[in-house]
Design an enzyme around this catalytic site. Structure first.
Site, PDB file in Angstrom:
ATOM      1  N   LYS A 136      50.517  23.863  43.413  1.00  0.00           N
ATOM      2  CA  LYS A 136      49.172  24.349  43.724  1.00  0.00           C
ATOM      3  C   LYS A 136      48.181  23.702  42.743  1.00  0.00           C
ATOM      4  O   LYS A 136      48.603  23.136  41.736  1.00  0.00           O
ATOM      5  CB  LYS A 136      49.090  25.865  43.589  1.00  0.00           C
ATOM      6  CG  LYS A 136      49.815  26.555  42.440  1.00  0.00           C
ATOM      7  CD  LYS A 136      49.518  26.086  41.044  1.00  0.00           C
ATOM      8  CE  LYS A 136      48.091  26.286  40.636  1.00  0.00           C
ATOM      9  NZ  LYS A 136      47.812  25.772  39.261  1.00  0.00           N
ATOM     10  N   TYR A 179      57.527   6.700  42.499  1.00  0.00           N
ATOM     11  CA  TYR A 179      57.602   7.767  43.509  1.00  0.00           C
ATOM     12  C   TYR A 179      58.134   7.176  44.819  1.00  0.00           C
ATOM     13  O   TYR A 179      58.828   7.853  45.573  1.00  0.00           O
ATOM     14  CB  TYR A 179      56.224   8.390  43.720  1.00  0.00           C
ATOM     15  CG  TYR A 179      55.602   9.031  42.491  1.00  0.00           C
ATOM     16  CD1 TYR A 179      54.230   9.231  42.410  1.00  0.00           C
ATOM     17  CD2 TYR A 179      56.370   9.435  41.409  1.00  0.00           C
ATOM     18  CE1 TYR A 179      53.640   9.824  41.295  1.00  0.00           C
ATOM     19  CE2 TYR A 179      55.812  10.026  40.281  1.00  0.00           C
ATOM     20  CZ  TYR A 179      54.438  10.215  40.232  1.00  0.00           C
ATOM     21  OH  TYR A 179      53.856  10.803  39.136  1.00  0.00           O
ATOM     22  N   HIS A 192      48.030  15.320  44.706  1.00  0.00           N
ATOM     23  CA  HIS A 192      48.910  16.010  45.646  1.00  0.00           C
ATOM     24  C   HIS A 192      48.856  15.443  47.064  1.00  0.00           C
ATOM     25  O   HIS A 192      49.898  15.246  47.704  1.00  0.00           O
ATOM     26  CB  HIS A 192      48.575  17.512  45.684  1.00  0.00           C
ATOM     27  CG  HIS A 192      48.958  18.243  44.438  1.00  0.00           C
ATOM     28  ND1 HIS A 192      48.670  19.571  44.240  1.00  0.00           N
ATOM     29  CD2 HIS A 192      49.587  17.831  43.310  1.00  0.00           C
ATOM     30  CE1 HIS A 192      49.112  19.962  43.056  1.00  0.00           C
ATOM     31  NE2 HIS A 192      49.668  18.928  42.461  1.00  0.00           N
TER      32      HIS A 192
HETATM   33  N1  LIG Z   1      53.035  26.978  39.056  1.00  0.00           N
HETATM   34  C1  LIG Z   1      52.696  26.988  37.774  1.00  0.00           C
HETATM   35  O1  LIG Z   1      52.939  27.927  37.012  1.00  0.00           O
HETATM   36  C2  LIG Z   1      52.010  25.805  37.236  1.00  0.00           C
HETATM   37  C3  LIG Z   1      51.564  24.825  38.090  1.00  0.00           C
HETATM   38  N2  LIG Z   1      50.969  23.723  37.595  1.00  0.00           N
HETATM   39  C4  LIG Z   1      50.507  22.711  38.550  1.00  0.00           C
HETATM   40  O2  LIG Z   1      51.344  21.567  38.435  1.00  0.00           O
HETATM   41  C5  LIG Z   1      50.597  20.370  38.500  1.00  0.00           C
HETATM   42  C6  LIG Z   1      50.903  19.541  37.256  1.00  0.00           C
HETATM   43  O3  LIG Z   1      50.549  20.275  36.120  1.00  0.00           O
HETATM   44  P1  LIG Z   1      51.263  19.980  34.686  1.00  0.00           P
HETATM   45  O4  LIG Z   1      52.712  19.800  34.873  1.00  0.00           O
HETATM   46  O5  LIG Z   1      50.790  21.008  33.754  1.00  0.00           O
HETATM   47  O6  LIG Z   1      50.595  18.562  34.318  1.00  0.00           O
HETATM   48  P2  LIG Z   1      51.168  17.452  33.304  1.00  0.00           P
HETATM   49  O7  LIG Z   1      50.002  16.659  32.900  1.00  0.00           O
HETATM   50  O8  LIG Z   1      52.027  18.081  32.288  1.00  0.00           O
HETATM   51  O9  LIG Z   1      52.117  16.554  34.238  1.00  0.00           O
HETATM   52  C7  LIG Z   1      51.569  15.842  35.315  1.00  0.00           C
HETATM   53  C8  LIG Z   1      52.509  14.674  35.596  1.00  0.00           C
HETATM   54  O10 LIG Z   1      52.004  13.980  36.720  1.00  0.00           O
HETATM   55  C9  LIG Z   1      52.239  12.577  36.574  1.00  0.00           C
HETATM   56  N3  LIG Z   1      51.004  11.813  36.739  1.00  0.00           N
HETATM   57  C10 LIG Z   1      50.845  10.811  37.629  1.00  0.00           C
HETATM   58  N4  LIG Z   1      49.626  10.245  37.521  1.00  0.00           N
HETATM   59  C11 LIG Z   1      49.001  10.917  36.515  1.00  0.00           C
HETATM   60  C12 LIG Z   1      47.730  10.797  35.916  1.00  0.00           C
HETATM   61  N5  LIG Z   1      46.809   9.897  36.343  1.00  0.00           N
HETATM   62  N6  LIG Z   1      47.417  11.625  34.906  1.00  0.00           N
HETATM   63  C13 LIG Z   1      48.306  12.557  34.489  1.00  0.00           C
HETATM   64  N7  LIG Z   1      49.549  12.724  35.013  1.00  0.00           N
HETATM   65  C14 LIG Z   1      49.880  11.905  36.024  1.00  0.00           C
HETATM   66  C15 LIG Z   1      52.843  12.374  35.188  1.00  0.00           C
HETATM   67  O11 LIG Z   1      54.243  12.267  35.368  1.00  0.00           O
HETATM   68  P3  LIG Z   1      54.960  10.819  35.468  1.00  0.00           P
HETATM   69  O12 LIG Z   1      54.306   9.971  34.426  1.00  0.00           O
HETATM   70  O13 LIG Z   1      56.378  11.112  35.181  1.00  0.00           O
HETATM   71  O14 LIG Z   1      54.687  10.322  36.846  1.00  0.00           O
HETATM   72  C16 LIG Z   1      52.533  13.667  34.462  1.00  0.00           C
HETATM   73  O15 LIG Z   1      53.516  13.966  33.497  1.00  0.00           O
HETATM   74  C17 LIG Z   1      49.147  20.776  38.668  1.00  0.00           C
HETATM   75  O16 LIG Z   1      48.793  20.667  40.029  1.00  0.00           O
HETATM   76  C18 LIG Z   1      49.124  22.247  38.251  1.00  0.00           C
HETATM   77  O17 LIG Z   1      48.206  23.006  39.022  1.00  0.00           O
HETATM   78  C19 LIG Z   1      50.816  23.519  36.246  1.00  0.00           C
HETATM   79  C20 LIG Z   1      51.240  24.477  35.350  1.00  0.00           C
HETATM   80  C21 LIG Z   1      51.807  25.725  35.799  1.00  0.00           C
HETATM   81  O1  LIG Z   2      49.516  27.294  37.552  1.00  0.00           O
HETATM   82  C1  LIG Z   2      49.193  27.504  36.404  1.00  0.00           C
HETATM   83  O2  LIG Z   2      49.646  28.600  35.744  1.00  0.00           O
HETATM   84  C2  LIG Z   2      49.546  28.770  34.353  1.00  0.00           C
HETATM   85  C3  LIG Z   2      48.379  28.019  33.760  1.00  0.00           C
HETATM   86  O3  LIG Z   2      48.488  27.989  32.360  1.00  0.00           O
HETATM   87  C4  LIG Z   2      48.318  26.598  34.292  1.00  0.00           C
HETATM   88  O4  LIG Z   2      47.205  25.903  33.751  1.00  0.00           O
HETATM   89  C5  LIG Z   2      48.176  26.637  35.776  1.00  0.00           C
HETATM   90  O5  LIG Z   2      48.224  25.321  36.324  1.00  0.00           O
END
Ligand SMILES: NC(=O)C1=CN([C@@H]2O[C@H](COP(=O)(O)OP(=O)(O)OC[C@H]3O[C@@H](n4cnc5c(N)ncnc54)[C@H](OP(=O)(O)O)[C@@H]3O)[C@@H](O)[C@H]2O)C=CC1
Ligand SMILES: O=C1OC[C@@H](O)[C@H](O)[C@H]1O
Length: 393
Positions: A113, A74, A95
């Site tokens: 979020k 990052y 975050h």
């Molecule tokens: N707006 C929406 O519709 C959605 C929003 N979200 C939000 O997005 C965020 C991420 O969710 P989502 O993408 O589903 O999560 P994922 O687990 O799919 O991805 C999270 C990414 O963060 C990085 N990361 C860094 N440190 C860690 C750790 N200790 N454990 C896990 N991952 C880590 C990794 O990427 P790398 O290894 O490449 O650094 C990982 O792939 C959350 O805050 C969630 O609330 C989620 C789903 C829907």
């Molecule tokens: O932001 C979101 O929207 C859809 C959900 O499935 C997910 O868990 C959440 O992070």
């Protein structure tokens, strides 16, 4: 002569998980496919805390331009001079540290979020953005959907009179055998080390509809932080599994009820047969919003005059036919681009002050429920060498 060329924003993507992939694919759609012509987006860099290979795989998977830079950290991403704005797509636990890393590198930020784990962290981020004159926004994509814009317009027009109560629910029915929830304990949805739980992941959307209808539209001088009455059931991981919040706005004699659970579903059969997940109730009728609170696609306007015949309006998510893709996150990206173009540092649709108040409601809810998260992820002290920033997980 005003420029007719669309304003271009160059994005850097921080993390390569599910939402990063989804958002990036939305960025890569042709804006004309959603009838947008004044802004456009380029993905110029992607970073993974796992490895540069992971970033390279991500770039290939989303079919980003081959010129897109791949970084294995990052820190490298936020140092890239070609990046205008960083999209933070890590778990909520990360975050604060990740967004601070970007802001301290003088990058504009769109952060997923829920914005942070605590309200103090949110305040620190906003103080930093303000002092460095940077754009900063919480990625509550729902606010920028046409349905949200229309519902806010209906309320402002007085279509349902004075709004006295909003009930909003976003719950997913993941009840499993033996009292377990159907997520592994290390999954971010229930893992306290990743700020897991219903509230920060899903409850934010129920609160979004409460705030859009009972707070956001009030005149600035009449906005009031609500009183909070919360009931929280905790899972064995320490995260909340079911949380119900009553928000009381005394000045406006209104109440919001925000519901979220990992045990029961807002939409048990996935067919919306259970009706509206959001009801916005006023003195002259109500607006029922149907579909998941994060991306509902129908509202029904029912007034005393409608005599049982609701006005039903459906919405769609435009797709780019070239990429056969469209998820609905592009509208928040368009908002970021317009703010950057116009020199605005915060979005009027989700002002910094509102992100703070909502985080304070969640702080109070978690406090009433006895939910606490580890110091590493709840501290409001920025540390560029935090494992959350260096990828030492
Ligand atoms: N707006 C929406 O519709 C959605 C929003 N979200 C939000 O997005 C965020 C991420 O969710 P989502 O993408 O589903 O999560 P994922 O687990 O799919 O991805 C999270 C990414 O963060 C990085 N990361 C860094 N440190 C860690 C750790 N200790 N454990 C896990 N991952 C880590 C990794 O990427 P790398 O290894 O490449 O650094 C990982 O792939 C959350 O805050 C969630 O609330 C989620 C789903 C829907
Ligand atoms: O932001 C979101 O929207 C859809 C959900 O499935 C997910 O868990 C959440 O992070």
């Amino acid at each position: 002569m005003a420029s007719s060329a669309p304003y271009t924003v160059k994005w850097g993507i921080m993390a390569t998980g599910w939402i990063a992939e989804t958002f990036t694919q939305d960025l890569l759609t042709n804006p004309a496919s959603r009838d947008v012509h004044d802004v456009r987006h380029e993905v110029v860099a992607v970073s993974s805390s796992s490895s540069v290979q992971r970033a390279e795989e991500f770039i290939a998977k989303v079919k980003a331009p081959s010129s897109t830079k791949a970084y294995g950290s990052y820190h490298e991403l936020v140092a890239d001079p070609n990046v205008d704005i960083i999209y933070v797509a890590t778990p909520h636990s990360h975050h604060f540290q990740n967004a601070m890393l970007a802001l301290e590198a003088n990058k504009n930020v769109l952060c997923e979020k829920s914005l942070t784990v605590t309200a103090s962290q949110t305040r620190k981020l906003i103080e930093t953005a303000r002092s460095k004159n940077l754009f900063f926004m919480e990625a509550v994509w729902t606010r920028y959907h046409p349905i949200s814009i229309k519902v806010r317009e209906l309320i402002t027009s007085g279509a349902i009179g004075n709004v006295y109560r909003t009930v909003a629910d976003l719950s997913v029915g993941r009840d499993g055998p033996d009292g377990k929830i159907d997520f592994p304990d290390n999954n971010r949805m229930v893992n306290a080390d990743l700020a897991g739980g219903a509230l920060l992941d899903l409850g934010i959307y129920a609160l979004t509809w409460v705030f859009q209808s009972l707070y956001h539209l009030q005149p600035e001088e009449e906005k009031e932080a609500p009183k909070v009455f919360a009931a929280v059931n905790k899972y064995h991981t320490g995260a909340d599994e079911t949380t119900s919040i009553i928000l009381q706005f005394p000045k406006h004699k209104s109440q919001g009820i925000a519901l979220t659970s990992l045990r029961v579903a807002s939409d048990p059969d996935g067919k919306d047969t259970s009706g509206a997940s959001i009801r916005i109730q006023g003195s002259k009728g109500e607006i029922q919003v149907v579909g998941p609170a994060y991306r509902p696609l129908q509202y029904r306007l029912i007034t005393k005059e409608s005599d049982g015949k609701a006005e039903v309006v459906n919405f769609t998510i435009p797709k780019d036919p070239e990429r056969d893709w469209g998820h609905g996150m592009f509208w928040e990206a368009d908002e970021c681009a317009r703010c950057l173009r116009d020199g605005q540092k915060e979005s009027k649709t989700l002002p910094w002050s509102e992100s703070i108040v909502i985080m304070e409601v969640m702080d109070e809810t978690l406090k009433q429920g006895g939910v606490t998260y580890p110091e590493l992820i709840s501290t409001d002290v920025y540390d560029p060498q935090s494992p959350l920033n260096t990828g030492k997980r």
